[in-house]
Design an enzyme around this catalytic site. Structure first.
Site, PDB file in Angstrom:
ATOM      1  CE  LYS A  93       1.741 -17.358  -3.562  1.00 31.82           C
ATOM      2  NZ  LYS A  93       0.726 -18.579  -3.563  1.00 31.82           N
ATOM      3  CE1 TYR A 132      -3.580  -2.782   0.746  1.00 35.61           C
ATOM      4  CE2 TYR A 132      -4.649  -0.632   1.247  1.00 35.61           C
ATOM      5  CZ  TYR A 132      -4.731  -2.021   0.893  1.00 35.61           C
ATOM      6  OH  TYR A 132      -5.853  -2.679   0.942  1.00 35.61           O
ATOM      7  CG  ASP A 186      -1.854 -19.847  -2.052  1.00 31.51           C
ATOM      8  OD1 ASP A 186      -1.166 -19.992  -0.871  1.00 31.51           O
ATOM      9  OD2 ASP A 186      -1.257 -20.613  -3.043  1.00 31.51           O
ATOM     10  CG  ASP A 204     -13.499  -7.392   2.451  1.00 30.35           C
ATOM     11  OD1 ASP A 204     -13.398  -6.607   3.635  1.00 30.35           O
ATOM     12  OD2 ASP A 204     -14.194  -6.761   1.470  1.00 30.35           O
ATOM     13  CG  ASP A 219      -8.214  -5.017   1.951  1.00 31.41           C
ATOM     14  OD1 ASP A 219      -9.233  -4.289   2.408  1.00 31.41           O
ATOM     15  OD2 ASP A 219      -8.137  -4.722   0.835  1.00 31.41           O
TER      16      ASP A 219
HETATM   17  C1  LIG Z   1     -10.736   1.671   1.133  1.00 34.20           C
HETATM   18  C2  LIG Z   1      -9.774   0.845   1.194  1.00 34.20           C
HETATM   19  C3  LIG Z   1      -8.424   1.811   1.018  1.00 34.20           C
HETATM   20  C4  LIG Z   1      -9.307   0.198   2.583  1.00 34.20           C
HETATM   21  C5  LIG Z   1      -8.036  -0.715   2.416  1.00 34.20           C
HETATM   22  O1  LIG Z   1      -7.831  -1.387   1.539  1.00 34.20           O
HETATM   23  O2  LIG Z   1      -7.489  -0.638   3.541  1.00 34.20           O
HETATM   24  C6  LIG Z   1     -10.534  -0.849   2.562  1.00 34.20           C
HETATM   25  O3  LIG Z   1     -10.584  -1.788   1.841  1.00 34.20           O
HETATM   26  C7  LIG Z   1     -10.367  -1.557   4.228  1.00 34.20           C
HETATM   27  O4  LIG Z   1     -10.289  -2.637   4.084  1.00 34.20           O
HETATM   28  O5  LIG Z   1     -10.161  -0.567   5.074  1.00 34.20           O
END
Ligand SMILES: CC(C)[C@H](C(=O)O)[C@@H](O)C(=O)O
Ligand SMILES: NC(=O)c1ccc[n+]([C@@H]2O[C@H](COP(=O)([O-])OP(=O)(O)OC[C@H]3O[C@@H](n4cnc5c(N)ncnc54)[C@H](O)[C@@H]3O)[C@@H](O)[C@H]2O)c1
Length: 607
Positions: A171, A120, A205, A233, A229
């Site tokens: 990884k 990032y 993975d 999710d 990240d």
């Molecule tokens: C919006 C984006 C920059 C952010 C990230 O990737 O950190 C989001 O996906 C999160 O998980 O907070």
């Protein structure tokens, strides 16, 4: 904000809140996703709660001024290198996940995501054009030993407070920087005294697969910025919805608290977004930044109880806007009156699980404009055939005794009660919408030095208190008094005294304070015992004031579902006597909520 304020009310703390605009809204207003003022405001705060930002409207902008830059800049400027993302399945949502309940049951893991390094932030990055016109996009995945060491320590410390197990995800079979990650994490464990924490390494993975194969194998997952990240999710779906996941970004002086989900542009304005991730994020903030662990626990329990009370449809949790549970219709009766209106609000707030709603009127066509519900729902006049094909019909009459019994039942269970002396001070709202309108009209008339007109009440009600409610019975008591006595009698076979003095109708608009003198027998309870018993009730049932001398106020209970109990004193005018002051929202608690809660139990236990 409402949750924060209410937690402050209950746990007796105050948090000053200032709002700053970031992301797309800031671009629109100031041409930049994060102004110096808002950054300075964040830096001077004790904690920051972040709403999600971003959306298609700003997707075409240069990367340096996209909404998401505000988020990255805040994380970096505040030094928030550790992002804790707890992934815990609330038991009532086991069915809400797209995965099988037996796979997700018991999921309770923590993703520790490195937040200010990795791909990032690594340099160089960008898009260049080669001499032949080919474009070349690149980012740099870079980690230094101090960056890995500090996040590893966070993970090991967290594991010690949990089940003592860390899985480091990388990884390392392909990426040199994550081979370094693996070595450093292992060294921190071995050389910094974390030998008691179990550590294993999993390739990202494989981890993605293992998470949905058997999530219970994980306790703490520590990983890089980008892997964290993505994996968090994915892990969100173990809990039923990304709308369930809170997070805490820590490491600097000021903590920042962010729900994991984004701005959900696909459901904007549709009233479908699940607010629980944000509510749980506030709980994390209270725990980590304000040392209010009890308040945080209480919020988390409240979320659990809401989910228990009426399991929302999985689609709605995920923002798909479906309702389920009962594949049919739900109809409140008398839905255009004050109680009916409140009931409709409660049904919507609690995501009451029916396919469609309609409303019945006991008689006559609906007065034009009397239905202000959104979205518009059909109103029908009740007749003999109305119940055909209807799954749930909700009826309710105001029950003055409900809030009182919420407070008394646990005391009765603990020690027995032989006699209750009740003085009720009731609001105009108990007499319905027309009565409330009369109060409004009379108040306006008096302020304008006009004559008041009395239609609903026998006397002027504005700025007045009428010392009886409803019509008189042959024994000299009123029907309203009987409504207090009867449910209390049916609740226990013991005898209850008559209300004394006769309940007056006070001019307060919405609330129904009840004052109870209670004597119980045979076990003696001190005021402290009573306070302790009532405190054990779930917050959504009853709340005791923080100090013995505090009296809960009508304004405190307005719009709330709790019964508020305060001024708990021993009453030395009788043997084993206790005085309580009880306040509740007449419409919400005393009338509308009750019927909805009964229906929820029916659906949960018998459907
Ligand atoms: C919006 C984006 C920059 C952010 C990230 O990737 O950190 C989001 O996906 C999160 O998980 O907070
Ligand atoms: N912290 C943040 O500010 C943050 C985090 C992630 C994404 N974003 C931004 O949000 C925008 C949309 O990103 P995206 O679509 O990839 O991710 P998203 O998290 O916004 O949405 C993904 C899916 O989950 C659903 N969803 C998200 N939150 C929900 C909730 N509370 N209740 C129910 N459903 C919910 C959405 O409707 C969508 O279908 C992008 O601009 C992205 O950069 C911001």
């Amino acid at each position: 904000m409402a949750v924060l304020l209410q937690a402050g009310d209950i746990f007796d703390f105050t948090i000053d809140v200032e709002e700053g605009v970031v992301g797309g809204a800031s671009i629109d207003a100031h041409g930049t996703p994060l102004t110096d003022e808002v950054l300075a405001l964040a830096k001077s705060s004790d904690a920051v709660v972040l709403g999600a930002m971003g959306g298609p409207k700003w997707d075409g902008l240069d990367y340096s001024i996209r909404p998401e830059r505000a988020l990255l800049a805040l994380r970096q400027e505040l030094g928030l290198f550790a992002n804790l993302r707890p992934v815990k399945l609330f038991a009532p949502l086991a069915q809400a996940s797209t995965l099988k309940p037996e796979v997700v049951a018991g999921t309770d893991l923590l993703v520790v995501r490195e937040l200010t390094g990795g791909i990032y932030f690594g340099q160089p990055k960008g898009v260049t054009t080669e001499p032949d016109g080919t474009e070349r996009g690149f980012n740099t995945l870079v980690y230094t030993t101090p960056e890995i060491e500090r996040i590893a320590r966070v993970a090991f410390d967290a594991a010690r407070r949990r089940r003592g197990r860390v899985t480091s995800v990388d990884k390392a079979n392909v990426l040199e920087s994550t081979e370094l990650w693996r070595r450093v994490v292992t060294r921190v464990r071995d050389e910094e005294g974390y030998g008691d924490v179990e550590l294993d390494h999993v390739l990202v993975d494989n981890c993605a697969m293992q998470l949905i194969r058997d999530p219970r194998q994980f306790d703490v997952i520590v990983t890089t910025n980008m892997f964290g990240d993505i994996l968090s999710d994915e892990a969100a779906m173990l809990t039923g919805s990304i709308g369930m996941l809170p997070s805490a970004s820590l490491g600097g002086k000021v903590g920042m608290y962010e729900p994991v989900h984004g701005s959900a542009p696909d459901i904007t304005g549709q009233d479908k977004a699940n607010p629980l991730a944000t509510i749980l994020t506030v709980a994390l903030m209270l725990r980590h930044s304000f040392d209010q662990g009890a308040a945080a626990d209480c919020i988390e329990q409240a979320v659990e109880r809401v989910l228990e009370a009426g399991p929302p449809h999985p689609g709605h949790l995920r923002g798909e806007g479906q309702r389920g549970g009962v594949q049919g219709d739900g109809f409140p009766v008398g839905a255009t009156g004050a109680v009916g209106e409140e009931m409709r609000k409660i049904l919507a707030e609690r995501l009451f699980p029916v396919d469609t709603f309609g409303c019945w009127l006991p008689s006559g066509p609906p007065a034009s404009g009397s239905l202000s519900v959104r979205p518009q729902i059909p109103v029908e006049v009740l007749d003999d055939d109305s119940f055909e094909d209807i799954d749930i019909a909700l009826f309710s009459r105001a029950r003055r005794s409900v809030p009182m019994l919420v407070a008394l039942k646990p005391l009765y269970d603990a020690a027995g009660i032989t006699r209750i002396v009740v003085s009720t001070y009731q609001s105009v709202s108990g007499a319905g919408r027309r009565a409330m309108e009369e109060l409004g009209k009379q108040t306006a008339a008096l302020f304008n030095s006009q004559e008041v007109e009395c239609e609903q009440f026998p006397h002027q009600i504005a700025f007045n208190c009428i010392p009886h409610i409803d019509s008189f019975l042959p024994d000299g008591y009123t029907k309203e008094g009987e409504m207090v006595r009867r449910p209390a009698r049916s609740w226990t076979t013991r005898k209850f005294a008559s209300p004394s003095p006769p309940p007056p109708r006070a001019r307060a608009r919405l609330l129904q304070p009840l004052r109870i003198h209670q004597r119980r027998d045979p076990t003696k309870l001190s005021a402290g015992d009573v306070r302790a018993i009532l405190r054990r009730l779930p917050a959504c049932c009853s709340r005791t004031t923080p100090r013995a001398t505090t009296t809960p106020l009508a304004t405190q209970a307005t719009g709330r579902t709790s019964t508020y109990v305060g001024r708990i004193r021993e009453d030395d005018s009788v043997e084993n006597g206790i005085n309580l002051w009880v306040v509740a929202d007449n419409l919400r608690k005393g009338a509308a909520l009750n019927a909805v809660q009964i229906a929820e139990i029916l659906i949960r236990d018998y459907h």
